[in-house]
Design a protein around this motif. Structure first.
Motif, PDB file in Angstrom:
ATOM      1  N   ARG A  17       0.287   5.009   9.968  1.00  0.00           N
ATOM      2  CA  ARG A  17      -0.361   3.842   8.308  1.00  0.00           C
ATOM      3  C   ARG A  17       0.978   2.718   8.127  1.00  0.00           C
ATOM      4  O   ARG A  17       1.784   2.876   8.666  1.00  0.00           O
ATOM      5  N   VAL A  18      -0.219   2.175   8.061  1.00  0.00           N
ATOM      6  CA  VAL A  18      -0.161   0.618   7.405  1.00  0.00           C
ATOM      7  C   VAL A  18      -0.069   0.273   5.841  1.00  0.00           C
ATOM      8  O   VAL A  18      -2.014   1.297   5.512  1.00  0.00           O
ATOM      9  N   PRO A  19       0.719   0.188   4.994  1.00  0.00           N
ATOM     10  CA  PRO A  19      -0.321  -0.187   4.070  1.00  0.00           C
ATOM     11  C   PRO A  19      -0.923  -1.064   3.623  1.00  0.00           C
ATOM     12  O   PRO A  19      -1.164  -2.183   4.757  1.00  0.00           O
ATOM     13  N   ASN A  20      -1.638  -0.791   2.518  1.00  0.00           N
ATOM     14  CA  ASN A  20      -2.279  -2.656   2.364  1.00  0.00           C
ATOM     15  C   ASN A  20      -2.047  -3.526   1.291  1.00  0.00           C
ATOM     16  O   ASN A  20      -2.020  -2.937  -0.306  1.00  0.00           O
ATOM     17  N   PRO A  21      -1.012  -4.038   1.676  1.00  0.00           N
ATOM     18  CA  PRO A  21      -0.217  -4.290   0.243  1.00  0.00           C
ATOM     19  C   PRO A  21      -0.896  -5.919  -0.815  1.00  0.00           C
ATOM     20  O   PRO A  21      -2.468  -6.385   0.004  1.00  0.00           O
ATOM     21  N   SER A  22      -1.017  -5.084  -2.181  1.00  0.00           N
ATOM     22  CA  SER A  22      -0.982  -7.150  -2.669  1.00  0.00           C
ATOM     23  C   SER A  22      -0.356  -7.975  -2.597  1.00  0.00           C
ATOM     24  O   SER A  22       0.792  -8.460  -2.731  1.00  0.00           O
ATOM     25  N   LEU A  23      -1.103  -9.003  -1.874  1.00  0.00           N
ATOM     26  CA  LEU A  23      -0.061  -9.854  -2.114  1.00  0.00           C
ATOM     27  C   LEU A  23       0.281 -10.808  -3.099  1.00  0.00           C
ATOM     28  O   LEU A  23       0.963 -11.257  -3.341  1.00  0.00           O
ATOM     29  N   SER A  24      -0.675 -10.912  -4.232  1.00  0.00           N
ATOM     30  CA  SER A  24      -0.132 -11.224  -5.855  1.00  0.00           C
ATOM     31  C   SER A  24       0.645 -10.032  -6.569  1.00  0.00           C
ATOM     32  O   SER A  24       1.934 -10.963  -6.955  1.00  0.00           O
ATOM     33  N   GLU A  25       1.266  -9.351  -5.848  1.00  0.00           N
ATOM     34  CA  GLU A  25       2.470  -8.082  -5.939  1.00  0.00           C
ATOM     35  C   GLU A  25       3.452  -9.231  -5.528  1.00  0.00           C
ATOM     36  O   GLU A  25       4.543  -9.378  -6.071  1.00  0.00           O
ATOM     37  N   TYR A  26       3.519  -9.591  -4.200  1.00  0.00           N
ATOM     38  CA  TYR A  26       4.657  -9.736  -3.531  1.00  0.00           C
ATOM     39  C   TYR A  26       4.775 -10.972  -4.398  1.00  0.00           C
ATOM     40  O   TYR A  26       5.994 -11.275  -4.190  1.00  0.00           O
ATOM     41  N   ALA A  27       3.830 -11.767  -4.335  1.00  0.00           N
ATOM     42  CA  ALA A  27       4.083 -13.492  -4.595  1.00  0.00           C
ATOM     43  C   ALA A  27       4.852 -13.122  -6.508  1.00  0.00           C
ATOM     44  O   ALA A  27       5.588 -13.612  -6.188  1.00  0.00           O
ATOM     45  N   ILE A  28       4.868 -12.441  -7.203  1.00  0.00           N
ATOM     46  CA  ILE A  28       5.174 -12.125  -8.704  1.00  0.00           C
ATOM     47  C   ILE A  28       6.990 -11.399  -8.138  1.00  0.00           C
ATOM     48  O   ILE A  28       7.290 -12.264  -8.698  1.00  0.00           O
TER      49      ILE A  28
END
Length: 69
Positions: free
Chosen positions: A2-13
């Motif tokens: 399984r590959v997680p679906n990351p939120s790019l804005s969450e990683y940036a914050i």
């Protein structure tokens, strides 16, 4: 796998918070003996590596949870 679906804005914050926190700690002298000194190479390295390692941890967690179900 399984590959997680990351939120790019969450990683940036999260990355911005970590880098800013480390910059403040460096500037105040809590991380080194030289107060009012920043190490830009270290901060850039953290800004690049933090999202990569965060994604790898999320990948491991997604696969451990999927195997346990």
């Amino acid at each position: 796998m399984r590959v997680p679906n990351p939120s790019l804005s969450e990683y940036a914050i999260n990355t911005a918070v970590v880098v800013l926190t480390l910059a403040v700690l460096q500037y105040t002298g809590w991380l080194s003996d030289d107060p009012a000194g920043l190490d830009p190479a270290f901060l850039i390295a953290v800004a690049v590596m933090f999202p990569a390692f965060s994604y790898l941890i999320a990948l491991v967690v997604a696969n451990v949870r999927s195997n346990g179900e």
